[in-house]
Design an enzyme around this catalytic site. Structure first.
Site, short mmCIF file in Angstrom:
data_model
loop_
_atom_site.label_atom_id
_atom_site.label_comp_id
_atom_site.label_asym_id
_atom_site.label_seq_id
_atom_site.Cartn_x
_atom_site.Cartn_y
_atom_site.Cartn_z
N TYR A 285 0.82 -1.23 0.00
CA TYR A 285 0.00 0.00 0.00
C TYR A 285 0.84 1.26 0.00
O TYR A 285 2.04 1.22 0.11
CB TYR A 285 -1.09 -0.03 1.07
N GLU A 286 0.14 2.37 -0.23
CA GLU A 286 0.80 3.68 -0.38
C GLU A 286 1.81 3.65 -1.54
O GLU A 286 2.87 4.27 -1.48
CB GLU A 286 1.48 4.05 0.96
N GLY A 287 1.41 2.94 -2.61
CA GLY A 287 2.29 2.79 -3.77
C GLY A 287 3.12 1.52 -3.63
O GLY A 287 4.05 1.48 -2.83
#
Lengths: 592, 592
Positions: B434-436
């Site tokens: 997550y978050e890229g």
């Protein structure tokens, strides 16, 4: 939901072309004609795709349950087990006199990859039985064989291996389970065993436990250990089942993965057991089959990688996200498929080049086991003994890594259980632990196997690599892409071995501190050797004007990737090894 | 059951000694005297140990549930959240005018490590709120700030970030959620968002969703995206809660880990939303706080590693198994503790040297964020922008690896959920996604950050390493163990950058095929730099006649390990990078 298709063309490439199995003089190999083995693989593939794979995710979700002392497997497992029985798959490589088909172990390994990739938790019920059968075959009396084997080969009865206790896993010398001799020659077994895979379940009429326990008079440590057969239900003289024996399931463990397999705490409460093999020589009996057992776990590792890879590829082709940096490749769609992106490629190539190399390594190993058992080939026995910790440790570490990488291709969906990619990683994780944790494999490799027979097996390995390099040195098409990197990697391995010899004499910690890196270094050299051999085979096929050029070109490109992008790891492993014991052992225990 | 103790001495070493925070001219730093920050860390440590850590395993086991549209968090989470609120922890670094304490972001990071290590799933409810507050602070109108911030800072209300949709994660240009302008200036938001962490729950009175959606007239792709505030309950003019808004939870995802956090499918069905920031500039608004958000995820990665490491150490000291190869160290006991074995040491040192290096790297990064925000330091802003993908990608990959390694120390017990080690690995796994996802971080690093401002930030990084090496070249005690390896690693990084410049011009795939390796190479150089600096600091303390010599000697030994055994990875990463695009891109998509 993930799916699975047996990689039959790749298995056939290894069996028929790389290993050229039908030409081998190992007894039983002449029979392994491509049409015969192909038909077996096809049938296994169908069972895997249609019956086993569809139960993989549901078995993970449902898990096993213990109710009033009875263990229930997930929905559908019973029917699938019946299909497995009816197909006679368990007996593939077992003696015909006990109902098997007597094929080489190699075929068990090839088919095993297919079943394990489709549903590892399910296949363990059969796998543990197979292991128990091997021990009884090797050490049981004629009467024991006659009593247990026919029904175990047919899977009417299943088997287990009972080693671990709450306070001891690796260090079996500490075990406490007792065996008290009885007047009739049997023993009363009392103690607790944990982590017993397939310890109990509803798939078979009886469960035959092989149990390590201490009988009086054997002395301290592992010397006092003997191996016993303890059936769940007593077996009457006529072969019918009698009373329930004094063994029960204390609990089913909740685990990170392989939920479909019942990992049991087994309580032995004066259970009747029968000595198998010699008294006080149980460790030897239990570990006779260690090479197969550990090769089988290495196979589980890469098979989970293969299953995860197949699904990652499908997702990478299907999922539209972003545009290729070199220009849209799906201009009429809203975005390009993931597979256009170089880092997705890098990830998929890591997976593919590992799995195909691992498959070749494993089946080559299985062939050595056959050479040892069927032909009495002592050199093959020594070589597979040396390579077994590499097969187990390296292939399971990398198999897990492969499953994690495949999960990563899915982005957020990889973390959601519904998509099934988490399960491959969770299931693969156990392979790094059981059948000797990978740190113990590294210790076995560096602490025992390297020095075995004065280092002859490892010298033979280097000689084999050297011979291969020499035999092919004129082949310019192999040189830069395959031979040179293999040579460099093999030199790193030799330098590491030399370092151990020189510094390990003075300080054994200097060798053991580098043992894990050595195991991986060795693994890379083995896969590099496999890829160089596969490249040679592929080039020969192309030179002969094959009609399937794309297949062989793909093999070459995949091999080149491994040599270019994976083999450079050997230099780092060597640097770590050569840093010796000091960095590793510098701190006093209380500084952690 | 695992336990957790905040590593306060180590945090203080980084804050007070390595970074020498009180001497910094960043506004607010003078206040950060050791006694003051020490008291804060102590209090956070108590809350973590006594309240959060005991709920970590139970929260994992119980998970969240959705009943009749209402989300319930695991038992104990409500009381723990009240303790978190009452302690004012959420406002630590938030403006005093909205009820915060106005301390530097650095303190939020230091305290964050403690809370995240104790219970990552729980801390995400606060963490997401903090992120939403940052966005409102940066882009909200005065009225929006007055309406939402006081109650979000106090945690009476919590926040979420809504980006992902079923068909798009990374490629937000594809998003379909619509925002229709209404006569009163508000918008009607309609669409489905997935993977919404802390999307709904029973911990707060209201949930303030920040939602990316497309309003008419913005054009194609990401250009048409705006950011909206969508409260779960409408807020009346007097601040009381009004009717339920048109947003509901469609489902809670079943995930591999972070079970204690409700990851929701959110359905927006004509929900009332308020534009925040400029129309059609939502991407910019959402990503203003990206450096903090990504640093926060990197922190989650190594914090899970720290928690897992602490428990692995305890087990390695407690579990008796086998004997030291150099002679029994616990002769009166049945066996020696695991920690005597070199390969267990190797594993623990890998964990320890990573976590301590990662902590220094992260807090140094947090200090740069403060320099950028509080002092307007453009160079610090450019540097942290460059290093953010490294912090996120490298620390989460290695944090997961650390948790897996810690689990391995437990052998079979590591696989059993009851022992809690599986959870650290399962929870850490999400940080790589997550978050890229980490592949996207690598793309951001090589595809954008390297070339930013004509490469000035990366030149500044090399200059900083060079200056450090030059400033200390006379220090013989640092040279061989720290400066030489750092120099070699930094040269590898420069060579990789050079390769990208030269070959990436001709073929962008040549750079992108090596992006993941470059991110790791960069990470190793950063940790190498941190260790060289920590070694310098430790040596200064020892030279000054510290009374705590053992602490500093341990730092030096741990650093030496990192330099000797981890930094050699840079050579392999460089070799892979220099192999270019060909091995990675050779196959046509259909060959996979």
């Amino acid at each position: 939901m993930p799916s699975y298709t047996a990689p039959i063309r790749d298995l056939e490439f290894v069996l028929n072309e790389l290993l050229d199995v039908p030409s081998s003089d190992i007894p039983g190999y002449a029979e392994l004609e491509p049409s015969f083995t192909g038909a077996i693989l096809e049938e296994a593939g169908k069972l895997a795709r249609d019956v086993l794979a569809p139960l993989n995710a549901s078995g993970d979700k449902e898990g096993c349950r213990l109710e009033n002392g009875v263990v229930y497997t997930p929905k559908g497992f019973k029917e699938a087990f019946t299909a497995m029985k009816d197909g006679g798959w368990n007996g593939l490589d077992l003696p015909e006199e006990f109902g098997g088909q007597g094929l080489p172990y190699l075929m068990n390994a090839a088919v095993g990859e297919i079943f394990v990739a489709a549903n590892m938790a399910f296949n363990m019920y059969q796998g543990l039985t197979h292991g128990a059968i091997s021990a009884i075959l090797a050490h049981g009396s004629e009467e024991q064989k006659a009593t247990y084997l026919p029904r175990m080969v047919s899977l009417d009865w299943t088997g287990t291996m009972n080693l671990t206790e709450p306070h001891c896993g690796t260090d079996l010398g500490l075990l406490r389970t007792k065996a008290e001799p009885q007047a009739d020659g049997s023993y009363k077994i009392t103690g607790q065993k944990i982590f017993i895979s397939a310890g109990d379940h509803d798939l078979s009429e009886n469960v035959i436990h092989l149990v390590l326990a201490k009988a009086p008079g054997g002395g301290e440590g592992t010397k006092g250990i003997s191996l016993f057969i303890v059936p769940k239900f007593m077996v009457n003289a006529d072969g019918t089942l009698g009373a329930r024996n004094g063994v029960s399931v204390g609990n089913i463990e909740e685990k990170m993965g392989i939920h479909g397999n019942a990992t049991c705490v087994m309580n032995y409460d004066g259970a009747t057991g029968y000595l198998i093999g010699e008294l006080h020589k149980g460790m030897r009996a239990m570990f006779t089959m260690m090479n197969e057992a550990r090769l089988g776990v290495g196979l589980q590792g890469y098979a989970q990688g293969e299953a995860a890879y197949q699904n990652a590829v499908a997702y990478a082709k299907d999922r539209l996200q972003g545009r290729a940096v070199t220009g849209a490749e799906n201009p009429s769609g809203p975005a390009d498929p993931l597979i256009v992106h170089p880092d997705i490629r890098r990830n998929l190539m890591d997976q593919k080049s590992f799995v195909e190399g691992a498959r070749a390594f494993t089946l080559w190993g299985a062939m050595m086991i056959d050479a040892a058992h069927r032909k009495g080939d002592a050199e093959a026995e020594a070589m597979i003994s040396l390579l077994t910790p590499v097969l187990k440790g390296f292939l399971t570490d990398k198999g897990f890594e492969t499953a994690v990488n495949a999960q990563q291709v899915y982005g957020g969906h990889g973390y959601i259980e519904e998509w099934g990619m988490s399960q491959f990683a969770r299931d693969a994780r156990i392979t790094m632990i059981y059948e000797g944790a990978n740190g113990v494999q590294a210790l076995d490799l560096v602490g025992r196997k390297l020095a075995q027979s004065g280092g002859k097996p490892v010298m033979a390995f280097f000689e084999m690599v050297k011979t291969f390099l020499k035999d092919n040195e004129g082949d310019e098409g192999l040189k830069a892409d395959f031979l040179d990197p293999l040579k460099a990697a093999s030199k790193d391995l030799q330098a590491a071995g030399m370092f151990f010899m020189q510094s390990g004499m003075k300080n054994p910690n200097a060798a053991l501190a580098g043992s894990y890196d050595f195991m991986h270094l060795f693994g890379h050299v083995c896969l590099g050797l496999m890829w160089a051999r596969m490249a040679k085979t592929a080039r020969a096929a192309l030179a002969a004007g094959t009609s399937d050029a794309a297949f062989y070109e793909t093999k070459l490109a995949t091999g080149r990737y491994y040599m270019k992008r994976q083999l450079p790891m050997t230099a780092t492993h060597l640097a770590r090894i050569q840093s010796g014991a000091d960095p590793v052992m510098a701190l006093p225990a209380e500084a952690f």
